[in-house]
Design an enzyme around this catalytic site. Sequence first.
Site, short mmCIF file in Angstrom:
data_model
loop_
_atom_site.label_atom_id
_atom_site.label_comp_id
_atom_site.label_asym_id
_atom_site.label_seq_id
_atom_site.Cartn_x
_atom_site.Cartn_y
_atom_site.Cartn_z
N GLU A 254 5.66 -2.73 0.97
CA GLU A 254 7.18 -2.92 0.48
C GLU A 254 8.19 -3.07 1.54
O GLU A 254 9.05 -2.65 1.49
CB GLU A 254 7.35 -1.58 -0.43
CG GLU A 254 6.65 -1.34 -1.55
CD GLU A 254 6.82 0.06 -2.18
OE1 GLU A 254 7.92 0.39 -1.92
OE2 GLU A 254 6.45 0.33 -3.12
N GLU A 470 0.70 -1.00 -6.79
CA GLU A 470 1.24 0.31 -7.03
C GLU A 470 2.00 0.15 -8.63
O GLU A 470 2.80 -0.50 -8.77
CB GLU A 470 2.31 0.68 -6.32
CG GLU A 470 1.70 1.26 -4.82
CD GLU A 470 2.73 1.95 -3.92
OE1 GLU A 470 3.61 2.47 -4.43
OE2 GLU A 470 2.50 1.81 -2.58
#
Length: 566
Positions: A254, A470
């Site tokens: 991320e 995720e």
Amino acid sequence: MFIHKILLSVAFCLGHVASSPVKHHSTSTSITAAPSASIDAAYTSSLLSSLWAPLNVSYADVTTVAEPTPIPSTDLIAPPVMPKLESQYRLPADFLWGLAGAAFQNEGAVDADGRGPSVWDTLGHLVDGFITDGTTGDIADNHYYLYKQDAQRLKAIGIKTYSLSVSWTRIFPFGNGTVNEAGLNHYIDEVNYLISLGIEPVVTLFHFDLPQTLQDWYYGFLGEQIVDDYANYARTVFEALAPLGVKTWITMNEPELACSNLYPRLTEETPAELFARPNLTTNEIIYKCGHNTLLAHAKAVDILRKEIEPVYGPAKVSYKGAWFYSEPLTNSTDDIRASQRQNNLAINWFGHPVWKGDYSDLHKEILGDILPKFSKEEIALVKSSVDFYAHDFYNGHYYTAPDEGFDACVANVSDANWPSCAVSTNIAPGGWPTGPAGGTSHNFNTPQLFRDALRFINATYAPNEIIITEFGFPVYHESQMELGQARYDLDRTIYFQDYLREILGAYNEDKIPIKGAIAWGTMDNLEWNSGLEVKFGLQYVNYTTQERYYKQSLHYLTQFFDHYIQ
């Protein structure tokens, strides 16, 4: 941190380096520090102990690797009420599915076996309120010592893949220098153990836990030196774990969120004596961080492809993106333009360089000199540096134009909403909430936006493969529940039911090449600045005894994939 800088200044002298420690620089000057490769002679255990001393860390009761015990058959009994599995759709036999965890969030054993401090250790110990409940990563789930038991629990319930991250400071306690063999051997042992149980490891090299020393020396990802230091770290992990059979790699977790959220906070919301202030604006920090992250990612991938794959066979690699898909709240021209601008800035920031080469024309036009420039050689390095599109999707958002209007914001670089000039809202059309609420102010169950995001990714880049690396849901007030209530996590189970239904539809109806879905997270853990107050885990953790318990959502996840994979 200030004490680190004093000690490391001594290290520079001992390491035969003539340069001085990191200083503030103007925006027109590169952020530089002492040449990190030259100070290896100063990396001593006494210096490492000095870096830990101000943190006053805590320790768990179990401080050696525990041998696993059998999983009681009663633990595997699913709850009496479970959602039905009715769709006739199917997923491909090679669909990658499982659970994910991250080193800082679950390992504990904070300074064990020569690990060095990360920025999150400093934040947890020395910045009051940064982690809201005062939790640190000292003990967490003690997964560092309980990994065998945790792996046996995954095997017992049928999990096929475990996505783990490696702690950079376990391999290089100071971020670079001599390899810490004890830390490296831990991950060799863990990966070997997972493979021995038939669980496929997916390895993430970096999940937010930047070595504190690199932050001190050259502001971490704001300094150009990070590219070589990260690449050296990546090569070390590749060479250790690729021979064991690791075939799927994630370079960065991320990075969009790390650069747009964590990095400005490190320099704007922490004491100056702990985190130095670079002489950069917030947007300069964000895009300099992103630029160096892209180069570090690309250089690591180049090493994997040129040095590792020829020896150990083909692998696939990507970074885990995390931008929020947006829809306009209304059909007004301003809301539509704001939402489109938000989406294009978000997906193309990292996506355009790695899929098409260089930053998008929109980024160049909007950001101008704020946006760093790639050389021709760097464009070639970055382009095609991913083998699949990896995305962490928790929920989407609706957006509106700012109150002052879209055009007024676009024309004003000082506007708080610039450069996106889009404002997220938790309200959906018709006045409804965006979706059923989770345990934070920004987590909602938004399956319709998830499906739209998959279509948007596919239309924008047409990747050969998309993996949701995720997705998960924090149940409201779960941290305040008794064991029985927490295990019966109906809201999380419904979330997975909704999102997995959209994955079935995306693959079978939309013909989108979605080839994997990895749920977050393998167990309750330290949820960054929310500490233990927010729970995403599919297993309950008793933090007094460190016992784990399967939740309903984990039973549903395993039943779903048992049913729908061909």
